[in-house]
Scaffold this motif. Structure first.
Motif, PDB file in Angstrom:
ATOM      1  N   ASP A 134      11.898 -73.971 -43.549  1.00  0.00           N
ATOM      2  CA  ASP A 134      13.021 -73.128 -43.129  1.00  0.00           C
ATOM      3  C   ASP A 134      13.891 -72.744 -44.319  1.00  0.00           C
ATOM      4  N   ASP A 175      15.592 -62.490 -47.718  1.00  0.00           N
ATOM      5  CA  ASP A 175      16.481 -63.428 -47.021  1.00  0.00           C
ATOM      6  C   ASP A 175      17.899 -63.450 -47.581  1.00  0.00           C
ATOM      7  N   TYR A 179      20.816 -62.604 -44.903  1.00  0.00           N
ATOM      8  CA  TYR A 179      21.828 -63.586 -44.512  1.00  0.00           C
ATOM      9  C   TYR A 179      23.219 -63.183 -45.004  1.00  0.00           C
ATOM     10  N   LYS A 287      12.240 -78.417 -41.155  1.00  0.00           N
ATOM     11  CA  LYS A 287      12.141 -77.601 -39.944  1.00  0.00           C
ATOM     12  C   LYS A 287      13.051 -78.214 -38.899  1.00  0.00           C
ATOM     13  N   LYS A 304       5.502 -65.991 -45.338  1.00  0.00           N
ATOM     14  CA  LYS A 304       6.901 -66.077 -44.942  1.00  0.00           C
ATOM     15  C   LYS A 304       7.158 -65.158 -43.743  1.00  0.00           C
ATOM     16  N   ASP A 305       7.710 -65.720 -42.677  1.00  0.00           N
ATOM     17  CA  ASP A 305       8.067 -64.928 -41.500  1.00  0.00           C
ATOM     18  C   ASP A 305       9.451 -64.324 -41.690  1.00  0.00           C
ATOM     19  N   ASP A 307      12.829 -62.708 -40.282  1.00  0.00           N
ATOM     20  CA  ASP A 307      13.592 -62.828 -39.036  1.00  0.00           C
ATOM     21  C   ASP A 307      14.017 -61.442 -38.561  1.00  0.00           C
ATOM     22  N   LYS A 308      13.129 -60.810 -37.813  1.00  0.00           N
ATOM     23  CA  LYS A 308      13.388 -59.454 -37.319  1.00  0.00           C
ATOM     24  C   LYS A 308      14.588 -59.428 -36.365  1.00  0.00           C
ATOM     25  N   GLY A 309      14.745 -60.506 -35.604  1.00  0.00           N
ATOM     26  CA  GLY A 309      15.882 -60.562 -34.681  1.00  0.00           C
ATOM     27  C   GLY A 309      17.208 -60.523 -35.421  1.00  0.00           C
ATOM     28  N   MET A 310      17.311 -61.274 -36.525  1.00  0.00           N
ATOM     29  CA  MET A 310      18.530 -61.262 -37.319  1.00  0.00           C
ATOM     30  C   MET A 310      18.746 -59.887 -37.960  1.00  0.00           C
ATOM     31  N   TYR A 311      17.652 -59.288 -38.408  1.00  0.00           N
ATOM     32  CA  TYR A 311      17.747 -57.957 -39.013  1.00  0.00           C
ATOM     33  C   TYR A 311      18.284 -56.937 -38.012  1.00  0.00           C
TER      34      TYR A 311
END
Length: 319
Positions: A134, A175, A179, A287, A304-305, A307-311
């Motif tokens: 994470d 990231d 963030y 994690k 690396k995933d 974070d589309k939701g945060m975007y």
């Protein structure tokens, strides 16, 4: 195992010193001798190594950078270079090695483990670009450094009624931009994982101006676009005076946050425990606030995933 080594490699990150401190003191607590390798894999090849004691890591938990220093090392990528490193490890009696760094540093640790040296990797990079964990050590501090800069930039941009593009680090991983953009209330966040439309960026700026907003912040991850050209285009299309601030290496320095100090301390101690358990070619991650270790090959294979939701949330909250 009687003697272990510790090195920092690749780009420096706030919290590396806290990790070194934890490795040294946990090792000494368990009766081990600790050798500090200076200048990363360069030092491993040249023998730039010295024994560390409790005093060696006193008063460093709050310091950015790395007291062991770091460097890139092309020679270590060769078979001959790695053989030199192996010889040096044997000369100094180092039976296990803790490597603090990013994916390139982990590749080096993997090669050493294949030569019979037990290695444990600790993720230390401000980019947070390792897919298996994470968070990496230094990321939280870098985000807070950017956030502090955004607050100062907002003050002056409000006074002049300007838009400001803030370029942050993260050539392949967005990231830091994501963030800090969400936390800083940016109008637009431009990252390598998602394409962007210049007209959409301009539309947001115009909408903000029309409702009386005196400033606009655009966070741009390095490498996505040329900041100064983008600023010129925005100014031409909107009529809003647009400036550019490139934060650069300021993001790597500074006193680490409490989060990074704690994460680094826990990971440093865990690395020593794994060596004492006879494990090798493992990396440590976190994690859900829980530490774990996994095979280094498996860790390096994970993408690396983003974070589309945060975007998407940055877009919703910046209307």
């Amino acid at each position: 195992m009687k003697t272990i080594g510790v090195l920092t490699s690749g780009g420096d990150a706030p919290g590396m010193n806290a990790a070194v401190r934890a490795v040294v003191r946990t090792a000494i607590y368990n009766g081990l001798k600790v050798m500090g390798v200076k200048q990363g894999y360069n030092g491993l090849i040249s023998g730039n190594i010295e024994e560390m004691n409790l005093s060696s890591v006193a008063d460093i938990i709050h310091r950015g950078g790395t007291i062991l220093r770091t460097a890139r090392c092309e020679e270590f990528k060769t078979e001959e270079g790695r053989k030199k490193a192996l010889t040096v490890l044997k000369v100094f009696g180092i039976e296990g090695l803790v490597v603090i760094g990013g994916d390139g540093s982990f590749q080096g640790a993997k090669k050493l483990s294949e030569l019979g040296i037990p290695t444990i990797g600790i993720p230390g990079t401000i980019d947070n670009d390792l897919g298996y964990t994470d968070y990496t050590i230094g990321f939280d501090t870098a985000v807070n450094t950017v956030l502090d800069a955004i607050s100062k930039i907002r003050d002056t941009s409000t006074s002049h009624g300007r838009a400001v593009i803030v370029e942050v680090m993260g050539r392949h991983c967005g990231d830091i931009a994501l963030y800090s953009g969400l936390a800083g209330g940016a109008e637009s966040v431009i990252v390598p994982e998602e394409g962007f439309n210049i007209d959409d960026v301009c539309k947001r700026l115009i909408q903000g101006r029309n409702r009386g907003k005196l400033h606009s912040i655009i966070i741009l991850a390095e490498g996505v676009g040329k900041a100064y050209e983008l600023g010129q285009e925005i100014q031409e299309k909107t009529g809003i005076e647009t400036r550019v601030t490139v934060l650069g290496h300021i993001q790597r320095g500074g006193s680490p946050t409490a989060f990074d100090r704690i994460l680094a301390s826990k990971m440093g101690a865990k690395a020593v425990e794994l060596l004492l358990e006879g494990k090798s070619a493992r990396v440590i991650g976190v994690k859900g606030n829980e530490l774990f270790d996994m095979d280094i090959d498996e860790a390096l294979s994970l993408e690396k995933d983003f974070d589309k939701g945060m975007y998407n949330l940055t877009k919703i909250l910046s209307i």
